[in-house]
Design a protein around this motif. Structure first.
Motif, PDB file in Angstrom:
ATOM      1  N   MET A   1      22.177  90.383  66.296  1.00  0.00           N
ATOM      2  CA  MET A   1      22.473  91.767  66.929  1.00  0.00           C
ATOM      3  C   MET A   1      21.629  91.687  68.159  1.00  0.00           C
ATOM      4  SD  MET A   1      21.289  94.970  64.574  1.00  0.00           S
ATOM      5  CE  MET A   1      19.672  95.531  65.157  1.00  0.00           C
ATOM      6  N   THR A   2      22.248  92.454  69.242  1.00  0.00           N
ATOM      7  CA  THR A   2      21.525  92.631  70.377  1.00  0.00           C
ATOM      8  C   THR A   2      20.765  93.948  70.494  1.00  0.00           C
ATOM      9  OG1 THR A   2      23.409  91.328  71.387  1.00  0.00           O
ATOM     10  CG2 THR A   2      22.135  92.828  73.127  1.00  0.00           C
ATOM     11  N   ARG A   3      19.661  93.813  70.951  1.00  0.00           N
ATOM     12  CA  ARG A   3      18.635  95.203  71.080  1.00  0.00           C
ATOM     13  C   ARG A   3      18.457  95.107  72.573  1.00  0.00           C
ATOM     14  NH1 ARG A   3      14.456  93.723  66.298  1.00  0.00           N
ATOM     15  NH2 ARG A   3      15.967  94.553  64.560  1.00  0.00           N
ATOM     16  N   GLU A   4      18.679  96.431  72.778  1.00  0.00           N
ATOM     17  CA  GLU A   4      18.278  96.822  74.137  1.00  0.00           C
ATOM     18  C   GLU A   4      16.783  97.152  74.449  1.00  0.00           C
ATOM     19  OE1 GLU A   4      18.521 100.631  77.643  1.00  0.00           O
ATOM     20  OE2 GLU A   4      19.070 100.870  75.180  1.00  0.00           O
ATOM     21  N   VAL A   5      16.216  96.241  75.217  1.00  0.00           N
ATOM     22  CA  VAL A   5      14.555  96.840  75.725  1.00  0.00           C
ATOM     23  C   VAL A   5      14.525  97.094  77.136  1.00  0.00           C
ATOM     24  CG1 VAL A   5      12.143  95.602  75.666  1.00  0.00           C
ATOM     25  CG2 VAL A   5      13.842  95.057  73.714  1.00  0.00           C
ATOM     26  N   ARG A   6      13.713  97.859  77.263  1.00  0.00           N
ATOM     27  CA  ARG A   6      13.509  98.679  78.589  1.00  0.00           C
ATOM     28  C   ARG A   6      12.139  99.056  78.662  1.00  0.00           C
ATOM     29  NH1 ARG A   6      14.027 104.270  78.909  1.00  0.00           N
ATOM     30  NH2 ARG A   6      14.968 105.146  77.053  1.00  0.00           N
ATOM     31  N   LEU A   7      11.778  99.188  79.821  1.00  0.00           N
ATOM     32  CA  LEU A   7      10.696  99.854  80.254  1.00  0.00           C
ATOM     33  C   LEU A   7      10.532 101.228  80.953  1.00  0.00           C
ATOM     34  CD1 LEU A   7       8.717  96.883  81.933  1.00  0.00           C
ATOM     35  CD2 LEU A   7       8.732  97.623  79.689  1.00  0.00           C
ATOM     36  N   ALA A   8       9.766 102.128  80.421  1.00  0.00           N
ATOM     37  CA  ALA A   8       9.781 103.639  80.862  1.00  0.00           C
ATOM     38  C   ALA A   8       8.669 103.881  81.405  1.00  0.00           C
ATOM     39  CB  ALA A   8      10.509 104.649  79.742  1.00  0.00           C
ATOM     40  N   PRO A   9       8.311 104.421  82.614  1.00  0.00           N
ATOM     41  CA  PRO A   9       6.943 104.821  82.961  1.00  0.00           C
ATOM     42  C   PRO A   9       6.223 106.049  81.896  1.00  0.00           C
ATOM     43  CG  PRO A   9       8.299 105.144  84.647  1.00  0.00           C
ATOM     44  CD  PRO A   9       9.199 104.720  83.779  1.00  0.00           C
ATOM     45  N   ILE A  10       5.171 105.708  81.512  1.00  0.00           N
ATOM     46  CA  ILE A  10       4.535 106.826  80.686  1.00  0.00           C
ATOM     47  C   ILE A  10       4.104 107.858  81.098  1.00  0.00           C
ATOM     48  CG2 ILE A  10       2.578 107.215  78.873  1.00  0.00           C
ATOM     49  CD1 ILE A  10       2.446 104.231  78.518  1.00  0.00           C
ATOM     50  N   GLY A  11       4.638 109.187  80.658  1.00  0.00           N
ATOM     51  CA  GLY A  11       4.182 110.476  81.180  1.00  0.00           C
ATOM     52  C   GLY A  11       4.455 111.418  79.927  1.00  0.00           C
ATOM     53  N   GLU A  12       4.268 112.540  79.967  1.00  0.00           N
ATOM     54  CA  GLU A  12       4.135 113.413  79.056  1.00  0.00           C
ATOM     55  C   GLU A  12       5.533 113.447  77.991  1.00  0.00           C
ATOM     56  OE1 GLU A  12       1.704 115.350  77.910  1.00  0.00           O
ATOM     57  OE2 GLU A  12       0.557 115.134  79.726  1.00  0.00           O
ATOM     58  N   HIS A  13       6.718 113.111  78.744  1.00  0.00           N
ATOM     59  CA  HIS A  13       7.921 112.949  77.860  1.00  0.00           C
ATOM     60  C   HIS A  13       7.875 112.017  76.703  1.00  0.00           C
ATOM     61  CE1 HIS A  13       8.467 110.078  80.939  1.00  0.00           C
ATOM     62  NE2 HIS A  13       9.161 109.461  80.192  1.00  0.00           N
ATOM     63  N   ASN A  14       6.838 110.913  77.182  1.00  0.00           N
ATOM     64  CA  ASN A  14       6.971 110.056  75.937  1.00  0.00           C
ATOM     65  C   ASN A  14       5.563 109.790  75.417  1.00  0.00           C
ATOM     66  OD1 ASN A  14       6.108 108.408  78.368  1.00  0.00           O
ATOM     67  ND2 ASN A  14       7.707 107.087  78.416  1.00  0.00           N
ATOM     68  N   LEU A  15       4.430 110.358  75.853  1.00  0.00           N
ATOM     69  CA  LEU A  15       3.128 110.148  75.306  1.00  0.00           C
ATOM     70  C   LEU A  15       3.115 110.429  73.820  1.00  0.00           C
ATOM     71  CD1 LEU A  15       0.229 109.529  75.924  1.00  0.00           C
ATOM     72  CD2 LEU A  15      -0.244 111.832  76.727  1.00  0.00           C
ATOM     73  N   GLU A  16       3.499 111.400  73.313  1.00  0.00           N
ATOM     74  CA  GLU A  16       3.467 111.560  71.942  1.00  0.00           C
ATOM     75  C   GLU A  16       4.124 110.419  71.103  1.00  0.00           C
ATOM     76  OE1 GLU A  16       1.230 113.716  70.298  1.00  0.00           O
ATOM     77  OE2 GLU A  16       0.728 114.264  72.338  1.00  0.00           O
ATOM     78  N   PRO A  17       5.334 110.242  71.513  1.00  0.00           N
ATOM     79  CA  PRO A  17       6.041 109.123  70.666  1.00  0.00           C
ATOM     80  C   PRO A  17       5.095 107.728  70.768  1.00  0.00           C
ATOM     81  CG  PRO A  17       7.688 110.204  71.865  1.00  0.00           C
ATOM     82  CD  PRO A  17       6.248 110.647  72.423  1.00  0.00           C
ATOM     83  N   LEU A  18       4.449 107.539  72.085  1.00  0.00           N
ATOM     84  CA  LEU A  18       3.544 106.254  72.087  1.00  0.00           C
ATOM     85  C   LEU A  18       2.257 106.471  71.025  1.00  0.00           C
ATOM     86  CD1 LEU A  18       3.054 103.796  73.796  1.00  0.00           C
ATOM     87  CD2 LEU A  18       1.601 105.114  75.281  1.00  0.00           C
ATOM     88  N   LEU A  19       1.730 107.844  71.042  1.00  0.00           N
ATOM     89  CA  LEU A  19       0.834 107.920  70.057  1.00  0.00           C
ATOM     90  C   LEU A  19       1.121 107.844  68.746  1.00  0.00           C
ATOM     91  CD1 LEU A  19      -2.139 108.630  69.427  1.00  0.00           C
ATOM     92  CD2 LEU A  19      -1.367 111.154  69.799  1.00  0.00           C
ATOM     93  N   SER A  20       2.333 108.148  68.379  1.00  0.00           N
ATOM     94  CA  SER A  20       2.815 108.094  67.131  1.00  0.00           C
ATOM     95  C   SER A  20       2.894 106.494  66.454  1.00  0.00           C
ATOM     96  CB  SER A  20       4.360 108.799  66.781  1.00  0.00           C
ATOM     97  OG  SER A  20       4.024 110.119  66.944  1.00  0.00           O
TER      98      SER A  20
END
Length: 172
Positions: A1-20
């Motif tokens: 199974m191929t998985r997509e891995v990417r980098l996204a600069p951390i900002g308000e839009h992904n801070l809560e998912p990162l904390l979770s």
């Protein structure tokens, strides 16, 4: 199974998912500097996590000199990887963490390779990392990306040369 891995600069839009993912799958000392707070993921530690990551929103040119990315696998935030300015010309530092459920799946290797491409784009000629001699997963990951190691007791400094002979004028 191929998985997509990417980098996204951390900002308000992904801070809560990162904390979770941090709360669910790590210990606080794995993902942020130490703080005076009750043990575990207390509200004070969660607030300190947010403050720490927000302080780094400025990127390499910002006051902390850190560019932090969320590691995103198949659309879900699973960890963090960063580039940080160093005093040595043309040198950036990296560090990363992954949630326990995604460790050992090759995601860290993909993330580090993506980050090395970002470092080249930023004009770096080398990336360094510091870890411990007992952190075998990190050492193996760094080795797979061509790192050369320098030991000082339990401390290890890894250096990855990026194929650029010298730093551009004015680089950090």
């Amino acid at each position: 199974m191929t998985r997509e891995v990417r980098l996204a600069p951390i900002g308000e839009h992904n801070l809560e998912p990162l904390l979770s993912v941090a709360v669910a799958e790590t210990e606080p000392d794995e993902v942020m500097p130490p703080v005076e707070a009750p043990a575990g993921w207390s509200q004070a530690r969660r607030d300190a996590f947010r403050e720490f990551y927000r302080a780094n929103f400025g990127g390499l040119a910002g006051p902390t000199g850190n560019l932090m990315y969320a590691i995103v696998q198949d659309g879900d935030v699973v960890g963090m990887i960063r580039l940080g300015r160093r005093a040595e010309p043309g040198t950036l530092e990296t560090g990363m963490w992954l949630g326990k459920s995604t460790r050992g799946q090759g995601i860290g290797l993909i993330a580090l390779r993506l980050l090395l491409a970002e470092a080249i784009e930023a004009g770096a000629c080398r990336v360094v990392a510091e870890t411990r001699s007992d952190n075998l997963p990190a050492l193996n990951l760094l080795r797979r990306c061509g790192a050369v190691f320098c030991e000082d007791g339990a401390a290890i400094r890894a250096e990855i040369r990026l194929g650029v002979d010298e730093a551009p004028a004015g680089a950090w």
